[in-house]
Write a protein that holds these residues in place. Structure first.
Motif, PDB file in Angstrom:
ATOM      1  N   HIS A  28       0.930  -1.261  -0.021  1.00  0.00           N
ATOM      2  CA  HIS A  28      -0.005  -0.103  -0.185  1.00  0.00           C
ATOM      3  C   HIS A  28       0.973   1.392   0.125  1.00  0.00           C
ATOM      4  O   HIS A  28       1.767   1.262   1.003  1.00  0.00           O
ATOM      5  N   ALA A  87      -2.680  -4.537  -3.820  1.00  0.00           N
ATOM      6  CA  ALA A  87      -2.922  -4.640  -2.348  1.00  0.00           C
ATOM      7  C   ALA A  87      -3.847  -5.584  -2.167  1.00  0.00           C
ATOM      8  O   ALA A  87      -5.161  -5.795  -2.288  1.00  0.00           O
ATOM      9  N   ILE A 136       0.422   0.011   6.265  1.00  0.00           N
ATOM     10  CA  ILE A 136      -0.910   0.334   5.651  1.00  0.00           C
ATOM     11  C   ILE A 136      -1.386   1.598   5.978  1.00  0.00           C
ATOM     12  O   ILE A 136      -1.065   2.080   6.982  1.00  0.00           O
ATOM     13  N   VAL A 194      -4.964   1.985  -2.386  1.00  0.00           N
ATOM     14  CA  VAL A 194      -3.636   1.114  -2.667  1.00  0.00           C
ATOM     15  C   VAL A 194      -2.721   2.233  -2.929  1.00  0.00           C
ATOM     16  O   VAL A 194      -1.367   2.095  -2.541  1.00  0.00           O
ATOM     17  N   SER A 225      -6.214  -3.381  -6.685  1.00  0.00           N
ATOM     18  CA  SER A 225      -6.705  -4.136  -5.491  1.00  0.00           C
ATOM     19  C   SER A 225      -7.566  -5.572  -6.028  1.00  0.00           C
ATOM     20  O   SER A 225      -8.112  -5.662  -6.842  1.00  0.00           O
ATOM     21  N   ILE A 267     -10.138  -2.279   0.984  1.00  0.00           N
ATOM     22  CA  ILE A 267      -9.943  -1.114   0.028  1.00  0.00           C
ATOM     23  C   ILE A 267     -11.167  -0.508  -0.342  1.00  0.00           C
ATOM     24  O   ILE A 267     -12.123  -1.099  -0.782  1.00  0.00           O
TER      25      ILE A 267
END
Length: 230
Positions: A106, A137, A144, A153, A171, A177
């Motif tokens: 990320h 991600a 994170i 992401v 993603s 997400i």
């Protein structure tokens, strides 16, 4: 003779400490100048030129093993891959050529010191093929980054003069997400020839989401491919 005595007298009035004081003053001025350099940050190195992001090579002054270390060096002068820091900030145009591979990361980029129309920062595929450089991600592996309780992401916050070229930003398989790319208070950002994608587990947000449009401008999307399955 009087003139000679007068001259000798004048010389005798020049104290020995005068020369010493002058030297000490010069030393003090030099010390203050050195301190000022450190205080303003000009004594620190900054990035300039071409670097690589390649986990298959050893960390070095020109190679980063992951995006996280490259970005941390840019915004805070720190690295986490064992290499020596080059930052923080830039004092010339910077290009990161990214080796083919999958990067489970990320990314969050916040305020790059020294960036300007001449001092741009570019992340680009070394092979020129966006399908071969995949930022995915897929889980909570790695750092994170949340902004306002939203997970991205790629998070762009208060950055400018930044380019992403021939990369895949994806993603997949991770429900946390909300958006693929998020931008806040950022400008002069170019995303070109990239592949930007969610998948069936995607959380229903936007592929690209801008917070506060008045703070974002000159965000350019050029010749990209977008994919979001139903």
């Amino acid at each position: 003779m009087k003139t000679s005595k007068h001259n000798n007298t004048m010389r005798s009035f020049l104290p020995v400490s005068f020369t010493k004081t002058t030297r000490e003053t010069k030393r003090m001025i030099l010390c203050l100048a050195v301190f000022a350099c450190f205080a303003t940050g000009t004594a620190f190195a900054q990035l300039k030129g071409t670097y690589t992001i390649d986990p298959g090579k050893s960390a070095s002054s020109t190679n980063y093993k992951d995006f996280h270390s490259a970005i941390a060096d840019l915004d805070s002068g720190k690295r986490y891959d064992g290499g020596s820091a080059n930052g923080k900030g830039v004092n010339g145009a910077v290009v990161f050529k990214v080796a083919d591979g999958t990067y489970n990361e990320h990314l969050s980029i916040i305020s790059i010191t020294g960036s300007s129309p001449a001092n741009t920062v570019t992340f680009t595929s070394a092979s020129g093929d966006s399908s071969k450089v995949r930022i995915i991600a897929a889980s909570t592996t790695g750092p994170i980054y949340y902004r306002s309780n939203i997970l991205y992401v790629l998070n762009l916050d208060s950055v400018a003069f930044l380019n992403f070229h021939e990369l895949s930003i994806i993603s997949t398989g991770y429900l946390g997400i909300s958006h693929i790319i998020g931008a806040k208070s950022s400008h002069d950002i170019t995303i070109s020839n990239c592949f930007i994608s969610g998948d069936s587990s995607y959380n229903g947000g936007d592929l690209i989401y801008c917070t506060g449009m008045s703070g974002n401008y000159d965000l350019k999307l050029l010749n990209n491919r977008f994919y979001l399955p139903e």
